[in-house]
Design an enzyme around this catalytic site. Structure first.
Site, PDB file in Angstrom:
ATOM      1  CE1 TYR A 138      36.664   0.109  12.666  1.00  0.00           C
ATOM      2  CE2 TYR A 138      37.920   2.111  12.321  1.00  0.00           C
ATOM      3  CZ  TYR A 138      36.792   1.467  12.784  1.00  0.00           C
ATOM      4  OH  TYR A 138      35.787   2.211  13.360  1.00  0.00           O
ATOM      5  CD  GLN A 188      34.059   7.346  16.461  1.00  0.00           C
ATOM      6  OE1 GLN A 188      33.901   6.474  15.631  1.00  0.00           O
ATOM      7  NE2 GLN A 188      35.240   7.645  16.962  1.00  0.00           N
ATOM      8  CE1 TYR A 231      29.170   4.605  13.176  1.00  0.00           C
ATOM      9  CE2 TYR A 231      29.841   5.407  15.326  1.00  0.00           C
ATOM     10  CZ  TYR A 231      29.184   4.469  14.552  1.00  0.00           C
ATOM     11  OH  TYR A 231      28.541   3.415  15.134  1.00  0.00           O
ATOM     12  CG  LEU A 281      29.871  10.274   3.426  1.00  0.00           C
ATOM     13  CD1 LEU A 281      31.097   9.866   2.612  1.00  0.00           C
ATOM     14  CD2 LEU A 281      29.300  11.589   2.900  1.00  0.00           C
ATOM     15  NE  ARG A 330      30.269  -1.092   0.861  1.00  0.00           N
ATOM     16  CZ  ARG A 330      31.239  -0.553   0.137  1.00  0.00           C
ATOM     17  NH1 ARG A 330      31.151   0.710  -0.227  1.00  0.00           N
ATOM     18  NH2 ARG A 330      32.302  -1.252  -0.225  1.00  0.00           N
ATOM     19  CB  ALA A 358      38.161   9.213   2.628  1.00  0.00           C
ATOM     20  NE  ARG A 359      37.115   2.027  -0.555  1.00  0.00           N
ATOM     21  CZ  ARG A 359      36.779   0.763  -0.477  1.00  0.00           C
ATOM     22  NH1 ARG A 359      37.646  -0.123  -0.059  1.00  0.00           N
ATOM     23  NH2 ARG A 359      35.572   0.384  -0.810  1.00  0.00           N
ATOM     24  CD  GLN A 405      35.933   7.587  -1.533  1.00  0.00           C
ATOM     25  OE1 GLN A 405      36.601   7.208  -0.575  1.00  0.00           O
ATOM     26  NE2 GLN A 405      35.152   6.767  -2.216  1.00  0.00           N
TER      27      GLN A 405
END
Ligand SMILES: NC(=O)c1ccc[n+]([C@@H]2O[C@H](COP(=O)([O-])OP(=O)(O)OC[C@H]3O[C@@H](n4cnc5c(N)ncnc54)[C@H](OP(=O)(O)O)[C@@H]3O)[C@@H](O)[C@H]2O)c1
Length: 319
Positions: A57, A178, A206, A209, A230, A283-284, A288
């Site tokens: 990440y 996970q 995970y 959303l 995306r 979330a960031r 959120q």
């Protein structure tokens, strides 16, 4: 915040975990450090006490932001990270490499970056792509645990046969699985979830959303920077987008009636699935996090899920 045990590891985690992928920027676009830091602080205040990160990440950037945001409180929370991906910066290619040597080196690098003496939960990021025998991989993880470098280890993205084989190789060792699960990605319900439930293995869901599609915020196809993941995700394009975004809008309408957001309803639905112990929400921003924290309370509302199921069964595939 409701909490659930992570098998017999001695760890008990809030049902919602904080997903740190977007904190690393990169394929999620630039990150606002002040806002992300506030999101981490609010998570702690609301009882979200575990954070899911990975070396991949932001190639360490998510870890660094997380550690900075947590400060001395990093010793009060559980940090779950991952292991076993080799990244080639020259070709921008990532692949799973699960040799004992690579796992150890990866683990040592995470220990240093996270500034901890022991990693609470170390998860294999993807199944093997290089023919390393499964026994060697889980054996190496068990050794790291026995040496005290990690407290427990888990797996990500294994299918039912792969998970079964791993459990046979190290029955006492694997602490969690996970895997993706959401109202637009339900494959895990067929075999994986029943398998985990039957074995008493915690299931950490995970992408609850659908990368934001289920939050109801997309009413027209969004335009992302070409480097944003995306932009290449087929679910954000064409008819698939229309179908998934319509689900988000439906969830928003249902949520409005009970004073909850679509995001809370989407994650609550995941937490209500039999066998799902925890959900990781990416979330960031504080807003959120606030919405994610509502999900465990909704999960207990059985009548809500029959309304959601009925509404989504009728959700039209708009053209
Ligand atoms: N083990 C694995 O292989 C693996 C793979 C994927 C993810 N994960 C873990 O799971 C976590 C979550 O997955 P994910 O981030 O891919 O997907 P996700 O949780 O389905 O979506 C997260 C994104 O949705 C948007 N969002 C979040 N809350 C929102 C809200 N209340 N309202 C509107 N938009 C909201 C945010 O993006 P914007 O603000 O940009 O819209 C956020 O980055 C990751 O951070 C990571 O820890 C693990």
């Amino acid at each position: 915040m409701e909490r659930r045990a992570l098998a017999d590891t001695g760890l008990t985690l809030s049902r919602v975990g904080f997903g740190c992928w977007a904190l690393g920027g990169g394929p999620w676009g630039p990150i606002d450090v002040a806002e992300a830091t506030a999101a981490v602080h609010l998570a702690l205040d609301l009882g979200i006490d575990w954070f899911d990160t990975a070396p991949l990440y932001g190639h360490g950037a998510a870890d660094e932001l997380l550690v900075q945001a947590l400060g001395s409180r990093r010793h009060e929370v559980v940090i779950a990270t991952k292991v076993g991906v080799r990244f080639d910066a020259a070709t921008d290619h990532a692949e799973s490499l699960l040799t004992p040597e690579h796992l150890r080196a990866d683990c040592e690098a995470s220990l240093a970056r996270l500034g901890v003496e022991r990693i609470d939960l170390l998860q294999v990021h993807w199944p093997c792509e290089h023919g390393t025998p499964l026994e060697d991989t889980v054996g190496a993880l068990a050794r790291l645990r026995d040496e005290g470098k990690i407290r427990a280890f888990g797996l990500c993205n294994y299918n039912a046969p792969g998970l079964t084989a791993a459990l046979e190789a190290e029955a006492q060792g694997v602490a969690s699985l996970q895997s993706p699960l959401s109202l637009i990605r339900r494959e895990a319900e067929a075999a994986l979830l029943p398998l985990c439930q039957g074995r008493g293995l915690p299931f950490l869901a995970y992408e609850t959303l659908g990368r934001g599609l289920l939050t109801g915020k997309y009413t027209a196809p969004p335009r992302f920077d070409e480097h944003d993941l995306r932009a290449r995700d087929p679910r954000f394009h064409g008819l698939a987008f229309v179908h998934h975004a319509a689900r988000g809008v439906t969830l928003r309408a249902i949520g409005k009636k009970i004073g909850a957001s679509a995001a809370a309803v989407a994650t609550g639905w995941v937490l209500a699935r039999p066998g799902v112990t925890h959900a990781i929400v990416g979330a960031r921003s504080p807003a959120q996090v606030r919405e994610a924290a509502v999900a465990p309370r909704l999960a207990a509302e059985a009548r809500l899920w029959s309304v959601v199921d009925q509404a989504l069964a009728q959700a039209p595939l708009r053209r």
